[in-house]
Design an enzyme around this catalytic site. Structure first.
Site, PDB file in Angstrom:
ATOM      1  N   ASP A 242       0.841  -1.192   0.000  1.00 59.35           N
ATOM      2  CA  ASP A 242       0.000   0.000   0.000  1.00 59.35           C
ATOM      3  C   ASP A 242       0.878   1.245   0.000  1.00 59.35           C
ATOM      4  O   ASP A 242       2.001   1.240   0.526  1.00 59.35           O
ATOM      5  CB  ASP A 242      -0.900   0.032   1.234  1.00 59.35           C
ATOM      6  CG  ASP A 242      -1.979  -1.024   1.197  1.00 59.35           C
ATOM      7  OD1 ASP A 242      -2.222  -1.588   0.100  1.00 59.35           O
ATOM      8  OD2 ASP A 242      -2.587  -1.297   2.245  1.00 59.35           O
ATOM      9  N   ARG A 243       0.345   2.296  -0.530  1.00 57.26           N
ATOM     10  CA  ARG A 243       1.092   3.555  -0.595  1.00 57.26           C
ATOM     11  C   ARG A 243       1.541   4.018   0.792  1.00 57.26           C
ATOM     12  O   ARG A 243       2.647   4.529   0.970  1.00 57.26           O
ATOM     13  CB  ARG A 243       0.215   4.636  -1.252  1.00 57.26           C
ATOM     14  CG  ARG A 243       0.909   5.966  -1.470  1.00 57.26           C
ATOM     15  CD  ARG A 243       0.010   6.912  -2.232  1.00 57.26           C
ATOM     16  NE  ARG A 243       0.665   8.171  -2.532  1.00 57.26           N
ATOM     17  CZ  ARG A 243       0.113   9.117  -3.273  1.00 57.26           C
ATOM     18  NH1 ARG A 243      -1.090   8.952  -3.791  1.00 57.26           N
ATOM     19  NH2 ARG A 243       0.777  10.249  -3.510  1.00 57.26           N
TER      20      ARG A 243
END
Length: 416
Positions: A242-243
């Site tokens: 995930d970012r």
């Protein structure tokens, strides 16, 4: 009444000297009327460059679709008559290929030779990588139509290309936005290296950086790495983070390494362990979370994931192992190992147990997040810490560890 258009086709020619019917004469007059709206020099140029397709009147507005006519046509090449779908005639000039220039379309056909790094790749994925800025729908269209050839023969999208194959690419169009993106590539950037050899690269991805470009994101880690390493023939993500998550990220430097590692992830032969700070005191007897997850979209199109019942037909099995590493005053530092790789798996599983990750802006405790921000935690406390796998080339057992980033480690030291 059906319209018609002359299109080039080998071995066919329009009838010479044949008397035109009333309808044919009407069509010719309509086309001449449309072209007469331009000044004479422009009309002459247009007539030399374009053949005219006929379309239906839309809302009372005349529209003439024009397709590029090869130079051979102006020199009297052979043409065949195609049925049109319209009863009215007008013109809109459309470039056959955006940015195509004035040379014949055939001059823009490309032949690509498949290298060792692409051997075994599906044809559609091979094309998507080489046709930057071309919509995927168009890539599949030119495959289905036979315009793409492998070793001079038609091929399906799932055909596996081999080293040395010759792939013919027809002229293709790109959008203006895609052209701008190609003109402004991602800024080159190297990331801290945890492990590297000729087959793979393991880096420490910082929080806040996407692993690849996508919706609302111009570029990510992989695009920046490719710019920083222009001599690298092959760089592909093995998995994703995930970012908002920091830590270990694997990048393959050869296709054989990519497929080998992805097979290990798919067969659950790897060990991926994260460090997560969860709200409250995690129960010591809660060591396994086995709850299906389901992805859905909010009204604004943003992606979310939720826990569903085991018999839910849309649920995907997800298994998470939890071990308490340290207990703090009002939180628990957890070692979380995932046996499946579902989207937002750790975040959703911990939140469903009543212990959301501190700083999680999607599934977390928003009031607690604001309090933690005042104490110095400006991001989600989730870090890809350890990764175990078998080296795809040597068969050696590899165990990598990426220490907590300075901001997370500092926050832990300050916590009571």
């Amino acid at each position: 009444m059906a319209g018609c258009v002359w299109e080039k086709a080998a071995g066919n020619a329009p009838p010479r000297g044949a008397a035109m019917s009333h309808r044919q004469q009407a069509r010719r007059n309509a086309i001449s009327t449309c072209l007469s709206r331009f000044d004479p020099p422009a009309s002459a140029t247009l007539a030399g460059l374009y053949s005219v397709s006929v379309f239906r009147r839309a809302g009372g507005t005349l529209q003439l679709a024009a397709r590029h006519r090869p130079a051979s046509a102006a020199a009297g090449g052979s043409w065949t008559k195609l049925r049109g779908k319209s009863t009215t005639y007008s013109v809109t000039l459309v470039k056959p290929i955006i940015g195509g220039g004035g040379e014949p379309a055939s001059a823009r056909v490309r032949i690509l030779s498949v290298g060792e790094e692409s051997a075994g790749q599906r044809l559609d994925n091979f094309l998507i990588r080489h046709l930057k800025g071309v919509p995927k729908t168009h890539v599949y269209r030119i495959i289905r139509s036979g315009e793409v050839r492998v070793n001079k023969g038609r091929a399906a999208a799932d055909t596996r290309v081999a080293a040395g194959d010759q792939v013919r690419l027809p002229p293709v169009r790109t959008s203006e936005a895609a052209g701008d993106k190609l003109a402004k590539p991602a800024p080159a950037r190297e990331f801290p290296v945890i492990f590297e050899d000729d087959h793979l690269l393991a880096i420490d991805k910082p929080a806040g950086v996407a692993v690849h470009g996508g919706s609302g994101v111009s570029f990510g880690v992989i695009e920046q790495l490719r710019q920083a390493r222009p001599a690298a023939k092959f760089l592909e993500l093995v998995h994703r983070l995930d970012r908002e998550t920091s830590g270990l990220l694997l990048v393959a430097k050869r296709r054989s390494a990519l497929t080998g590692l992805q097979d290990q992830f798919r067969e659950r032969e790897t060990g991926k362990t994260y460090l997560a700070l969860a709200r409250g005191s995690w129960p010591a007897n809660k060591k396994v979370i086995d709850q299906p997850l389901h992805k859905y979209l909010l009204a604004d199109g943003e992606r979310r994931v939720k826990v569903v019942a085991k018999d839910d037909p849309d649920g995907m099995r997800a298994v998470t192992l939890v071990k308490v590493a340290e207990r703090l005053h009002d939180a628990s530092l957890l070692e979380v190992t995932i046996k499946t790789g579902r989207t937002h798996q750790i975040r959703v599983h911990l939140a469903a147990q009543g212990h959301p990750i501190v700083g999680d802006d999607k599934y977390g405790d928003f009031e607690l997040n604001r309090e933690m921000a005042r104490q110095g935690l400006k991001r989600m406390f989730l870090h890809a810490w350890r990764l175990r796998f078998t080296h795809p080339a040597t068969g050696e057992a590899i165990a990598l560890e990426c220490p907590l980033s300075a901001d997370l480690a500092g926050f832990l030291r300050r916590s009571p």
